[in-house]
Enzyme design. Structure first.
Site, short mmCIF file in Angstrom:
data_model
loop_
_atom_site.label_atom_id
_atom_site.label_comp_id
_atom_site.label_asym_id
_atom_site.label_seq_id
_atom_site.Cartn_x
_atom_site.Cartn_y
_atom_site.Cartn_z
N ASP A 36 -3.12 4.56 -2.29
CA ASP A 36 -4.21 4.95 -1.39
C ASP A 36 -4.60 6.42 -1.61
OD1 ASP A 36 -5.68 4.37 1.28
OD2 ASP A 36 -4.65 6.26 1.65
N HIS A 84 -10.74 -3.94 3.27
CA HIS A 84 -10.67 -3.48 4.66
C HIS A 84 -11.54 -2.25 4.93
CE1 HIS A 84 -8.06 -1.00 2.38
NE2 HIS A 84 -8.01 -0.13 3.38
N ASP A 85 -12.07 -1.64 3.90
CA ASP A 85 -12.96 -0.48 4.09
C ASP A 85 -14.43 -0.87 3.96
OD1 ASP A 85 -10.87 1.27 4.44
OD2 ASP A 85 -10.72 1.74 2.32
N ASP A 121 0.86 -1.18 0.00
CA ASP A 121 0.00 0.00 0.00
C ASP A 121 0.90 1.23 0.00
OD1 ASP A 121 -2.63 1.23 0.43
OD2 ASP A 121 -3.12 -0.66 1.43
C1 NOJ Z 1 -8.35 4.63 2.04
C2 NOJ Z 1 -7.98 3.44 2.86
O1 NOJ Z 1 -8.37 2.29 2.18
C3 NOJ Z 1 -8.65 3.61 4.20
O2 NOJ Z 1 -8.56 2.45 4.99
C4 NOJ Z 1 -8.04 4.79 4.90
O3 NOJ Z 1 -8.75 5.03 6.09
C5 NOJ Z 1 -8.09 6.04 4.02
N1 NOJ Z 1 -7.76 5.78 2.65
C6 NOJ Z 1 -7.10 7.03 4.52
O4 NOJ Z 1 -5.80 6.61 4.22
#
Ligand code: NOJ
Length: 593
Positions: free
Chosen positions: A240, A368-369, A138
């Protein structure tokens, strides 16, 4: 005279030697990469790859501190290999105070203490490469952590050499123009800093200051850091929040056309694509690696990142389908009436069509989001969980675009559905909870909604076996293990040839065998069908028909004009699957016509 000549030639010679050494180093790491990329199609390897995403914090804890780590992943290398996948994407493993679980980096060239050491990382990379699995890292460079040495220096004085690595608004100019922050309780992206009497910008939490990409020196620091990892031999980056990196530093009031659509506004910085092209020129083009952009916005915006003529990035993650079905103007609040399935199918059709002309997309249903795909897009009730998990895996692995698959989905992990806010860890949820509370909103309703959509649902520890903590590790896990680990776990599914896990493996193999599933044209079939997602994939005279029932009741699909009489079942998720157009609940059929 000779001496003068020698003096002028020496630096040239030194530079030539240095360049030679760099080239050799790059070739060496590229050779270790090439081993894992032998393809016969002439197309780049990343189009054919199946990607498995590992959230290191939750995969396997080797030392009993309750947090997953690199040695933990090393102990599971053979399991990952057994899945048949080609590439692993690791969520951030760099040094971080973990305000946003590693997306707040305090040192880009060191490993997070809880995860291990650089030696562990080198061993992990080698372990994957020895097994012909590529590794994506990442790259979090829209922002860093407020604990990063650059920011600590910058915030101490306006004269710091690092002050210009960040965005500041001097307080003598009054209040800064409003910008929205995603993880800030006040929703304000400017935070006042006393020592400099100025405000710094943070699109995410105040512990995640935005880096100033408008400063060429900062960009060079980032490129240097990227080379550090690429020279180690990693195979690419997931970028990201990259769409947010360029800012309009004239700080005009927000243009009315965006009307609260922050994502769109933030993804429209004036020099965004100049920076991507520069990054490609100066770094990426020098290595045989690939990139995936976390790209916000509509087709036109996202396409810019991956149109090969523009020489920027390779694959695009897009959000329109995954963000579908929430109530407007509320944080991830699922519509109690469910979502419009027909409209959802058309979103996929639209993006797939766009990427068939140019660029390349990705297909995913979780990360993960996101919550677990089984709960959000399938059905996690005991009666349907197996069939629905298999059906969703079939979807991901039969669509056009590089398949991104999230750890734990291969065994059908589902949302944990916390009852209390205290059980959550995620900054996104906690920020939004605080906002609802501050407004005197309905907290009960909020928590009910979060049982479906919150990010922590997708971050619970991997369920390896029916033993304490699901075999994740000896210590108390940083986030509760889903109590269903007693029945939903790897060990149990390894033994069962009909398990969700073994179905996933079969589907991965089918995708690898069938070029049609990778490159074939995509055509939606019976688009208006309210239960079944049906499509054909066609390439060089071969047609594969995919039928997926997304509902808990039997359903029929109109396959108009397609002849099933000679169709062969390539894979199905029910025993004795037949090539017919009547599907059982959550049935998946992959048919060659
Ligand atoms: C996207 C990432 O996937 C997420 O997990 C993160 O909180 C935000 N960007 C900030 O980096």
């Amino acid at each position: 005279m000779r001496l003068v000549l020698q003096l002028t030639l020496l630096p040239i010679l030194a530079i030539a030697l240095l360049l030679g050494a760099c080239k050799q180093a790059t070739q060496k790491t590229d050779q270790s990469r090439a081993k894992t990329s032998a393809r016969t199609s002439g197309e780049p390897w990343w189009k054919e790859a199946v990607v498995y995403q590992i959230y290191p914090r939750s995969f396997k804890d080797s030392n009993g501190d309750g947090v997953g780590d690199l040695q933990g992943i090393i102990s599971k290398l053979d399991y990952v290999k057994s899945l048949g996948i080609d590439m692993v994407w690791l969520n951030p493993i760099y040094a971080s105070p973990n305000k946003d679980n590693g997306y707040d980096i305090s040192d880009y060239q060191n490993i997070m203490k809880e995860f291990g050491t650089m030696q562990d990382f080198d061993a992990l990379l080698k372990g994957f490469h020895d097994r012909e699995i590529k590794v994506f890292m990442d790259l979090v460079v829209n922002h860093c952590s407020s604990e990063h040495a650059w920011f600590k220096s910058a915030r101490s004085s306006r004269n710091s050499p690092y002050y210009k690595y960040f965005h500041w608004w001097p307080a003598e100019k009054g209040k800064p123009p409003y910008r929205w922050s995603i993880f800030d309780e006040k929703g304000d992206a400017w935070e006042y800093n006393k020592a400099t009497n100025s405000y710094y910008l943070h699109y995410f939490a105040d512990a995640q200051p935005d880096l100033n990409w408008e400063n060429p020196q900062l960009r060079q620091e980032i490129y240097k850091m990227m080379r550090f990892w690429l020279d180690k031999g990693i195979d690419g980056f997931r970028l990201d929040a990259i769409a947010f990196c360029s800012k309009d530093t004239t700080w005009q009031p927000l243009p009315a056309e965006y009307n609260g659509q922050w994502g769109m506004y933030y993804a429209s910085g004036p020099y965004l694509h100049d920076y991507m092209q520069e990054m490609n020129r100066e770094v990426l083009s020098k290595y045989n690696v690939a990139t995936v952009a976390e790209a916000m916005g509509d087709v036109e915006r996202v396409m810019k990142f991956v149109d090969p003529d523009r020489k920027e990035l390779n694959m695009a993650y897009y959000f329109e389908a995954i963000d579908f079905g929430y109530l407007p103007n509320e944080y991830k609040m699922p519509n109690p009436k469910g979502y419009d399935f027909v409209a959802w199918k058309k979103i996929y059709a639209k993006w797939t069509e766009a990427f068939s002309k140019k660029g390349w997309g990705t297909i995913y249903l979780a990360n993960h989001d996101q919550p677990r795909m089984l709960t959000r897009w399938g059905n996690d009730s005991p009666e349907f969980r197996d069939a629905a998990s298999k059906m969703l895996s079939t979807f991901i692995l039969s669509m056009r675009g590089t398949a991104f698959y999230y750890y734990g989905d291969e065994i059908g992990m589902s949302n944990i559905k916390f009852d209390k806010v205290e059980e959550y860890n995620d900054i996104e949820l906690l920020t939004n909870y605080a906002q609802v509370k501050a407004k005197g909103g309905d907290l009960k309703r909020f928590l009910e909604g979060m049982k479906i959509s919150s990010r922590d649902n997708g971050r619970t520890p991997m369920q390896w076996e029916n033993s304490e903590n699901g075999g994740f590790g000896a210590g108390k896990p940083w986030l509760k293990v889903n109590p269903n680990y007693t029945s939903v776990n790897v060990a149990a599914q390894e033994k069962d040839p009909k398990s969700v896990l073994n179905y996933f493996r079969k589907m991965v193999q089918l995708r690898k065998k069938e070029r049609t599933l990778i490159y074939g044209d995509f055509t939606l079939v019976d688009a208006e069908n309210p239960s079944i997602f049906a499509y054909t994939r066609s390439l060089e005279g071969r047609t594969i028909l995919v039928l997926l029932n997304f509902k808990a009741v039997e359903a029929k699909v109109n396959i108009d004009g397609l002849d099933l009489s000679k169709a062969k079942v390539l894979l199905g998720n029910y025993p004795d699957a037949k090539a017919i157009n009547q599907l059982k609940p959550y049935e998946a059929l992959v048919l060659s016509l």
